[in-house]
Design a protein around this motif. Structure first.
Motif, PDB file in Angstrom:
ATOM      1  N   GLU A 168       0.794  -1.228   0.000  1.00  0.00           N
ATOM      2  CA  GLU A 168       0.000   0.000   0.000  1.00  0.00           C
ATOM      3  C   GLU A 168       0.829   1.283   0.000  1.00  0.00           C
ATOM      4  OE1 GLU A 168      -3.284   0.208  -0.361  1.00  0.00           O
ATOM      5  OE2 GLU A 168      -3.326  -1.977  -0.578  1.00  0.00           O
ATOM      6  N   VAL A 169       2.088   1.185   0.401  1.00  0.00           N
ATOM      7  CA  VAL A 169       2.901   2.398   0.520  1.00  0.00           C
ATOM      8  C   VAL A 169       4.242   2.276  -0.210  1.00  0.00           C
ATOM      9  CG1 VAL A 169       3.980   4.048   2.107  1.00  0.00           C
ATOM     10  CG2 VAL A 169       1.852   2.919   2.768  1.00  0.00           C
ATOM     11  N   ALA A 170       5.118   1.413   0.292  1.00  0.00           N
ATOM     12  CA  ALA A 170       6.513   1.381  -0.189  1.00  0.00           C
ATOM     13  C   ALA A 170       6.636   1.112  -1.680  1.00  0.00           C
ATOM     14  CB  ALA A 170       7.314   0.339   0.598  1.00  0.00           C
ATOM     15  N   ASP A 171       5.839   0.164  -2.195  1.00  0.00           N
ATOM     16  CA  ASP A 171       5.947  -0.193  -3.611  1.00  0.00           C
ATOM     17  C   ASP A 171       5.473   0.916  -4.541  1.00  0.00           C
ATOM     18  OD1 ASP A 171       6.921  -2.607  -2.788  1.00  0.00           O
ATOM     19  OD2 ASP A 171       5.099  -3.766  -3.215  1.00  0.00           O
ATOM     20  N   LYS A 172       4.764   1.894  -4.000  1.00  0.00           N
ATOM     21  CA  LYS A 172       4.243   2.990  -4.820  1.00  0.00           C
ATOM     22  C   LYS A 172       5.162   4.211  -4.810  1.00  0.00           C
ATOM     23  CE  LYS A 172      -0.536   1.571  -3.861  1.00  0.00           C
ATOM     24  NZ  LYS A 172      -1.846   1.958  -3.268  1.00  0.00           N
ATOM     25  N   ILE A 173       6.242   4.133  -4.045  1.00  0.00           N
ATOM     26  CA  ILE A 173       7.140   5.282  -3.899  1.00  0.00           C
ATOM     27  C   ILE A 173       8.395   5.095  -4.743  1.00  0.00           C
ATOM     28  CG2 ILE A 173       8.676   6.481  -2.268  1.00  0.00           C
ATOM     29  CD1 ILE A 173       6.560   6.043  -0.135  1.00  0.00           C
ATOM     30  N   THR A 174       8.771   6.122  -5.458  1.00  0.00           N
ATOM     31  CA  THR A 174       9.999   6.095  -6.252  1.00  0.00           C
ATOM     32  C   THR A 174      10.860   7.306  -5.900  1.00  0.00           C
ATOM     33  OG1 THR A 174       8.944   7.315  -8.060  1.00  0.00           O
ATOM     34  CG2 THR A 174       8.893   4.903  -8.178  1.00  0.00           C
ATOM     35  N   VAL A 175      12.146   7.154  -6.138  1.00  0.00           N
ATOM     36  CA  VAL A 175      13.100   8.253  -5.952  1.00  0.00           C
ATOM     37  C   VAL A 175      13.847   8.417  -7.269  1.00  0.00           C
ATOM     38  CG1 VAL A 175      15.129   9.050  -4.717  1.00  0.00           C
ATOM     39  CG2 VAL A 175      13.359   7.775  -3.489  1.00  0.00           C
ATOM     40  N   SER A 176      13.817   9.604  -7.837  1.00  0.00           N
ATOM     41  CA  SER A 176      14.438   9.833  -9.142  1.00  0.00           C
ATOM     42  C   SER A 176      15.953   9.991  -9.009  1.00  0.00           C
ATOM     43  CB  SER A 176      13.852  11.090  -9.797  1.00  0.00           C
ATOM     44  OG  SER A 176      14.251  12.245  -9.077  1.00  0.00           O
ATOM     45  N   ASP A 177      16.661   9.756 -10.108  1.00  0.00           N
ATOM     46  CA  ASP A 177      18.116   9.949 -10.143  1.00  0.00           C
ATOM     47  C   ASP A 177      18.473  11.404  -9.820  1.00  0.00           C
ATOM     48  OD1 ASP A 177      18.388   7.312 -10.835  1.00  0.00           O
ATOM     49  OD2 ASP A 177      18.646   7.693 -12.980  1.00  0.00           O
ATOM     50  N   ALA A 178      17.615  12.315 -10.281  1.00  0.00           N
ATOM     51  CA  ALA A 178      17.868  13.744 -10.035  1.00  0.00           C
ATOM     52  C   ALA A 178      17.796  14.055  -8.540  1.00  0.00           C
ATOM     53  CB  ALA A 178      16.857  14.589 -10.804  1.00  0.00           C
ATOM     54  N   THR A 214      36.572  12.019   0.290  1.00  0.00           N
ATOM     55  CA  THR A 214      35.125  12.107   0.101  1.00  0.00           C
ATOM     56  C   THR A 214      34.684  10.996  -0.833  1.00  0.00           C
ATOM     57  OG1 THR A 214      35.182  14.521   0.355  1.00  0.00           O
ATOM     58  CG2 THR A 214      33.212  13.567  -0.660  1.00  0.00           C
ATOM     59  N   GLN A 215      33.653  10.275  -0.431  1.00  0.00           N
ATOM     60  CA  GLN A 215      33.148   9.194  -1.270  1.00  0.00           C
ATOM     61  C   GLN A 215      32.574   9.775  -2.562  1.00  0.00           C
ATOM     62  OE1 GLN A 215      30.717   7.707   2.154  1.00  0.00           O
ATOM     63  NE2 GLN A 215      31.278   5.700   1.342  1.00  0.00           N
ATOM     64  N   SER A 216      32.801   9.074  -3.653  1.00  0.00           N
ATOM     65  CA  SER A 216      32.275   9.524  -4.940  1.00  0.00           C
ATOM     66  C   SER A 216      30.767   9.273  -5.001  1.00  0.00           C
ATOM     67  CB  SER A 216      32.958   8.775  -6.081  1.00  0.00           C
ATOM     68  OG  SER A 216      32.561   7.405  -6.085  1.00  0.00           O
ATOM     69  N   PHE A 217      30.121   9.958  -5.927  1.00  0.00           N
ATOM     70  CA  PHE A 217      28.683   9.796  -6.091  1.00  0.00           C
ATOM     71  C   PHE A 217      28.335   8.352  -6.413  1.00  0.00           C
ATOM     72  CE2 PHE A 217      24.964   9.804  -9.010  1.00  0.00           C
ATOM     73  CZ  PHE A 217      24.010  10.156  -8.086  1.00  0.00           C
ATOM     74  N   ASP A 218      29.125   7.715  -7.286  1.00  0.00           N
ATOM     75  CA  ASP A 218      28.838   6.328  -7.664  1.00  0.00           C
ATOM     76  C   ASP A 218      28.929   5.390  -6.463  1.00  0.00           C
ATOM     77  OD1 ASP A 218      28.328   6.920 -10.297  1.00  0.00           O
ATOM     78  OD2 ASP A 218      30.376   6.529 -10.978  1.00  0.00           O
ATOM     79  N   GLU A 219      29.808   5.698  -5.520  1.00  0.00           N
ATOM     80  CA  GLU A 219      29.963   4.846  -4.338  1.00  0.00           C
ATOM     81  C   GLU A 219      28.752   4.896  -3.418  1.00  0.00           C
ATOM     82  OE1 GLU A 219      34.446   4.492  -2.818  1.00  0.00           O
ATOM     83  OE2 GLU A 219      33.857   6.580  -3.121  1.00  0.00           O
ATOM     84  N   VAL A 220      28.075   6.031  -3.399  1.00  0.00           N
ATOM     85  CA  VAL A 220      27.018   6.214  -2.394  1.00  0.00           C
ATOM     86  C   VAL A 220      25.621   6.370  -2.972  1.00  0.00           C
ATOM     87  CG1 VAL A 220      28.614   7.216  -0.728  1.00  0.00           C
ATOM     88  CG2 VAL A 220      27.402   8.720  -2.324  1.00  0.00           C
ATOM     89  N   LYS A 221      25.479   6.386  -4.289  1.00  0.00           N
ATOM     90  CA  LYS A 221      24.170   6.697  -4.865  1.00  0.00           C
ATOM     91  C   LYS A 221      23.092   5.684  -4.467  1.00  0.00           C
ATOM     92  CE  LYS A 221      25.194   4.650  -9.430  1.00  0.00           C
ATOM     93  NZ  LYS A 221      25.339   4.955 -10.876  1.00  0.00           N
ATOM     94  N   GLU A 222      23.455   4.410  -4.368  1.00  0.00           N
ATOM     95  CA  GLU A 222      22.464   3.418  -3.971  1.00  0.00           C
ATOM     96  C   GLU A 222      22.030   3.628  -2.526  1.00  0.00           C
ATOM     97  OE1 GLU A 222      23.604  -0.571  -4.796  1.00  0.00           O
ATOM     98  OE2 GLU A 222      23.854  -0.227  -6.941  1.00  0.00           O
ATOM     99  N   ASP A 223      22.987   3.939  -1.652  1.00  0.00           N
ATOM    100  CA  ASP A 223      22.662   4.206  -0.250  1.00  0.00           C
ATOM    101  C   ASP A 223      21.777   5.444  -0.114  1.00  0.00           C
ATOM    102  OD1 ASP A 223      24.104   2.037   0.674  1.00  0.00           O
ATOM    103  OD2 ASP A 223      25.935   3.186   0.961  1.00  0.00           O
ATOM    104  N   ILE A 224      22.085   6.480  -0.884  1.00  0.00           N
ATOM    105  CA  ILE A 224      21.272   7.695  -0.839  1.00  0.00           C
ATOM    106  C   ILE A 224      19.851   7.391  -1.301  1.00  0.00           C
ATOM    107  CG2 ILE A 224      20.938  10.011  -1.787  1.00  0.00           C
ATOM    108  CD1 ILE A 224      23.978  10.233  -2.032  1.00  0.00           C
ATOM    109  N   GLY A 225      19.749   6.620  -2.381  1.00  0.00           N
ATOM    110  CA  GLY A 225      18.431   6.254  -2.888  1.00  0.00           C
ATOM    111  C   GLY A 225      17.600   5.524  -1.846  1.00  0.00           C
ATOM    112  N   ARG A 226      18.239   4.584  -1.143  1.00  0.00           N
ATOM    113  CA  ARG A 226      17.526   3.847  -0.095  1.00  0.00           C
ATOM    114  C   ARG A 226      17.116   4.779   1.042  1.00  0.00           C
ATOM    115  NH1 ARG A 226      21.091  -0.492  -1.568  1.00  0.00           N
ATOM    116  NH2 ARG A 226      22.714   0.317  -0.197  1.00  0.00           N
ATOM    117  N   TYR A 227      18.038   5.674   1.412  1.00  0.00           N
ATOM    118  CA  TYR A 227      17.757   6.622   2.502  1.00  0.00           C
ATOM    119  C   TYR A 227      16.573   7.528   2.151  1.00  0.00           C
ATOM    120  CZ  TYR A 227      18.248  10.834   5.332  1.00  0.00           C
ATOM    121  OH  TYR A 227      17.988  11.917   6.145  1.00  0.00           O
TER     122      TYR A 227
END
Length: 345
Positions: A172-182, A305-318
């Motif tokens: 009902e909630v989580a599967d309907k939420i998306t986070v864009s690359d931007a 400083t961690q690169s964007f590629d290193e952390v982008k998946e973690d940021i997306g999850r957050y």
């Protein structure tokens, strides 16, 4: 060593139905502790509070009763693993929050039933198996359950409820939420300071545990065991395989791998030994308060400083988690708004 001592607690601390009250209970405990310090209780003996009927109704949700036993179970969780002081009556704020939680739980359970959302015993057993992997053995697993006043049967029941509600929330909630690359990139660019890190190493270890209460002969036996493992490594033995077979740390399931950590993450003797190694090297026997270790260094990272590629998946999850938390609150409020709720205390 920090990771070995905290892993088990983390495994049992992620239950969704308990998370609903964690923030409130922590704040309330701090408030009550401060109040207790500034206003010490009087010394005269207080009468033991009369125990309430566990089958008494404390609320009705769409005509279905919420029992006092359910409320008391939540209140016990709010007081922490030790259940608070024996005979201590909960505050009005605690009781109100516990009742609200019990009602919320009942509303969610009824919605799961309405939508025919179920979790099988096999799914629960699989989840328990995953949790157990974070412990060296059944003895340690049972000890952790005892610390949080829970039996294996109680854990199974709690997990079944938790997993069923998670399925509902996902649908009902989580599967309907998306986070864009931007959105992810924008967060990274605006929060670069959060991705700075000190010097780090990645290491694996083999631990032969020695407890503070162990006798001299037990310590001697542990020392001999780590020396025998060291000889096998020196003879060309596989570190990962030996860790899986012999280590007393939950990291054994990953061949002893602890991932990346900085100097402050581990106790000093362990960190000093790990940071002195070069990638590919194995330490001598290192003694800490947890026992004897053999450490193999896998990699080193300089401060940076961690690169964007290193952390982008973690940021997306957050970012998704943050959105989910907000939407879950609204979803639950809507369910409760459309339910017939009667509080009886």
């Amino acid at each position: 060593m920090q990771k070995c001592t905290s892993m088990g607690k983390m495994a049992l601390g992620a239950l969704f139905i308990l998370m609903l009250t964690v923030a409130w209970s922590v704040a309330q405990e701090k408030k009550d502790t401060t109040k207790a310090k500034s206003n010490p209780p009087k010394t005269e003996a207080k009468a033991k509070p009369k125990e309430a009927d566990p089958n008494a109704k404390v609320a009705l949700v769409n005509g279905k009763p919420v029992l006092r036993s359910e409320l008391d179970k939540i209140l016990k969780n709010m007081k922490g693993p030790q259940g608070g002081n024996a005979g201590e009556e909960p505050t009005q704020e605690m009781t109100a929050a516990a009742l609200d939680h019990a009602i919320t739980l009942e509303v969610l359970k009824q919605e799961c039933t309405k939508q025919h959302i179920e979790v099988t015993d096999a799914e629960v057993d699989e989840r328990i198996g995953q949790i157990k992997k974070n412990f060296p053995g059944d003895k340690e697993f049972d000890a952790m359950l005892a610390k949080v006043n829970m039996t294996q049967a109680g854990l199974k029941e709690t997990l079944k409820t938790d997993m069923t509600i998670r399925k509902l929330i996902d649908k009902e909630v989580a599967d309907k939420i998306t986070v864009s690359d931007a959105e992810v990139k924008d967060y990274y660019d605006k929060n670069l300071d959060k991705f700075k890190h000190p010097e780090q190493v990645r290491a694996s270890h083999i631990l032969v545990k020695v407890g503070p209460e162990d006798k001299a002969e037990q310590k001697t036996e542990a020392r001999k065991k780590i020396e025998d493992i060291q000889k096998k490594l020196q003879a060309g033995g596989d570190f990962e395989a030996l860790a899986k077979e012999n280590s007393d740390c939950p990291s054994k399931v990953k061949g002893g791998d602890l991932g990346y950590f900085d100097r402050e993450a581990m106790v000093k003797p362990f960190s000093d030994a790990a940071f002195a190694l070069k990638p590919g090297e194995t330490s001598g026997i290192v003694e800490t308060q947890f026992g004897y270790h053999l450490i193999r260094l896998t990699d080193k990272k300089a401060e940076g400083t961690q690169s964007f590629d290193e952390v982008k998946e973690d940021i997306g999850r957050y970012l998704k988690q943050a959105k989910v938390q907000g939407d879950v609150k609204l979803y639950i409020e809507n369910l409760k708004k459309n339910a017939k709720i009667e509080k009886m205390i």
